[in-house]
Design a protein around this motif. Structure first.
Motif: not given
Length: 550
Positions: A311, A366, A423
């Motif tokens: 991440y 993310s 990620k």
RNA sequence: GGCCCAUUGGUCAAGCGGUUAAGACACCGCCCUUUCACGGCGGUAACGGGAGUUCGAUUCUCCCAUGGGUCACCA
């Protein structure tokens, strides 16, 4: 005065007074409203995500008010100390963009005028204050052995009395000074306890996060100096934060219940008391109930987990900010181009109860952030991550520099960029088909639901014959594919197909699907045209052949 | 057990005496679409329970329940 004599015997090497240290560390001159905050971990092991959370809050509050944020190492329990933990703490914090204005900078160095910032090196300071307390009769030596204490505790629990060392159960609280001196000179081991006022009053207190609260005043004769001469947390906290002029102590809510002790200590020491913000614990769902993130059971409690999974640190921070103030998302929506550093963190808007750490939400945050990065940012961050987590991919990514950057660039410049990755660990399974090294080893071939393997092979066998690699644009290529689809009986227009499905073998997406599967073994990939350009003509044709003959 | 803190959909959460009780994630459906995505629209779904106060309580008070924390010579 006899207390004086006792104090001099116990701390015979201490020749300074509290005033000395109070004068040594004058208040900082800071702008109006500036807050001095700190992160004060004990160096006992790996970094916990809750630590980053707490440090982030303290750091933001200080920075937003043009104040000071410092790092203090609380290493008064030398048994639990883990070598390397200090440096690990510092580098982890730095990695997450959390920098300190003052404090410990390595195992033995620090910056700032309020040091040392490591409690084991502040022994003289604590002892000076402890000595003063004894001199005033506000603290006393206690000779009770651990066994005795244990026995007392068990008995109290049995009798349903609040356990602890206090009031009538504090055996050495009122021991005459000459007897205490006698024991000391005899060589009996002892510790120093606070002689609590045992006030019957309730204390009203306002916490910056929890709000108004009240509780009974402390009555425990808590230990302030341990047998090894080092202070307990309570004593060190009060002295350090007063001497370091912390204006706002933010710490985990597990400390809320010892606040009465700290308040009494500030009063007895006549030191200025800071404001407090007790931060709710980050929780996790375990079956049906919430519980604290556990070091043992939950890999995601370790900061290294986020690094291992890949991440980007900014994504973790933004997710955490989301937990700090739930209006963060709205703010982010309205300030797409701003740095999270501009977000006005408000302690009073923080949830009073522990938030559940939601990895799925983290993924969403993310993905969104990564989707807004440029191809170079994505490429570079991935490369950097792979370097330490997947050397094979790192080398391939280096070798396929241009291709990979093009791949990451697909749809980048549109208003609706793709959201392929949350990620970096997800990158490999989504791009490996670009590399023959992996592609040929794959045995699983996905298929669109409306196309069988034989059907797909049939389509490719025909497509191969007419395939043109040199189309100048994606649009041109797709038009060609449409024409091809029509020529073998597939409909290129959805509406027409729906009107009369019987007329066709299938639809354009079946044809595109077959091509996609032949080239990538996947039904879900970004734009095919770009992928084909990256692979190159001979590889495309070769894969068509391999697909048909497989 | 004592003390403290908390309790709005599966999750994060707005709300601070009168709302059709926001929004985000997840899930489901539809639409858009030249493939894959992205996106758009819509849907399922909540005030822990009980007494008060009030014309009116998710909002205020009390009790209970549940969850969490804490009761070390650990922090």
């Amino acid at each position: 005065m006899s207390y004086e004599k006792l104090a001099n015997i116990i701390f015979k090497d201490i020749d300074k007074t509290p005033e000395y240290f109070i004068n040594k560390y004058p208040k900082r001159t800071l702008p109006e409203g500036a807050e001095v905050t700190r992160y004060a971990p004990s160096p006992t092991g790996f970094q916990h995500i809750g630590g980053v959370f707490a440090a982030l809050v303290a750091q933001r509050v200080a920075a937003l008010s043009n104040g000071i944020f410092f790092l203090r190492i609380e290493d008064t329990d030398q048994k639990r100390e883990v070598p390397g933990a200090i440096l690990d703490t510092i580098s982890t914090m730095n990695k997450y963009g959390i920098d300190f204005n003052e404090g410990q900078t390595s195992d033995h160095d620090y910056k700032g005028n309020y040091g040392p910032y490591k409690q084991s090196e502040r022994k003289e300071i604590y002892q000076t204050f402890a000595k003063d307390l004894i001199r005033q009769g506000k603290a006393y030596p206690c000779f009770a052995t651990p066994e005795e204490l244990e026995e007392l505790r068990n008995w109290q629990i049995e009798q349903k009395i609040t356990p602890g060392y206090y009031g009538q159960y504090a055996k050495f609280r009122d021991l005459p000074v000459d007897q205490a001196i006698e024991k000391i000179e005899f060589g009996l081991p002892y510790i120093i306890r606070l002689k609590s006022s045992n006030s019957p009053e309730r204390i009203h207190f306002t916490d910056l996060i929890k709000g108004e609260t009240s509780f009974p005043a402390n009555n425990q004769d808590v230990v302030i100096i341990k047998q090894d001469g080092l202070p307990t947390y309570h004593f060190a906290h009060v002295i350090d934060d007063a001497l370091m002029h912390t204006t706002l102590v933010s710490r985990g809510e597990e400390w809320l219940s010892s606040l009465p002790i700290h308040l009494e200590l500030f009063e007895k020491l006549q030191l200025p008391q800071p404001k407090y913000a007790h931060i709710p614990t980050i929780m996790k769902m375990d079956g049906k109930s919430k519980r604290k993130l556990s070091k043992r059971k939950d890999p995601e409690s370790a900061v290294t987990y986020y690094d291992d999974e890949g991440y980007p640190v900014d994504c973790v921070i933004e997710y955490l900010l989301n937990l700090v103030n739930s209006n963060y998302e709205t703010w982010r929506e309205e300030n797409k181009d701003k740095s999270y550093l501009d977000f006005p963190v408000a302690l009073n808007k923080m949830s009073k109860s522990g938030a559940l750490f939601d990895i799925i939400k983290l993924d969403d945050v993310s993905r969104d952030i990564i989707s807004r990065m440029t191809k170079d940012q994505v490429y570079n961050l991935y490369l950097e991550w792979a370097k330490s987590h997947d050397l094979e991919m790192h080398n391939l990514a280096l070798a396929k520099f241009e291709g990979l950057r093009e791949f990451f660039n697909i749809d980048k410049d549109t208003p609706k960029p793709r959201k392929d990755f949350a990620k970096w660990i997800e990158v490999k399974p989504k791009i490996v088909y670009l590399f023959n090294e992996f592609f040929d080893e794959e045995s699983d071939i996905e298929l669109p639901k409306s196309v069988s393997l034989d059907q797909a092979k049939e389509i490719i066998a025909e497509y191969k014959k007419v395939y043109v690699h040199s189309h100048s644009s994606q649009e041109e290529w797709f038009n060609h594919l449409k024409d091809f689809a029509a020529s073998i009986g597939y409909c290129s227009n959805k509406k027409e197909y729906k009107k009369d499905p019987e007329k066709y073998k299938g639809m354009i997406q079946d044809v595109a699907g077959a091509v996609r599967v032949a080239l990538t073994h996947r039904i879900n990939t970004p734009d095919l045209f770009v992928i084909m350009q990256i692979l190159g003509e001979s590889e495309v044709l070769s894969r068509f052949n391999r697909f048909i003959n497989n």
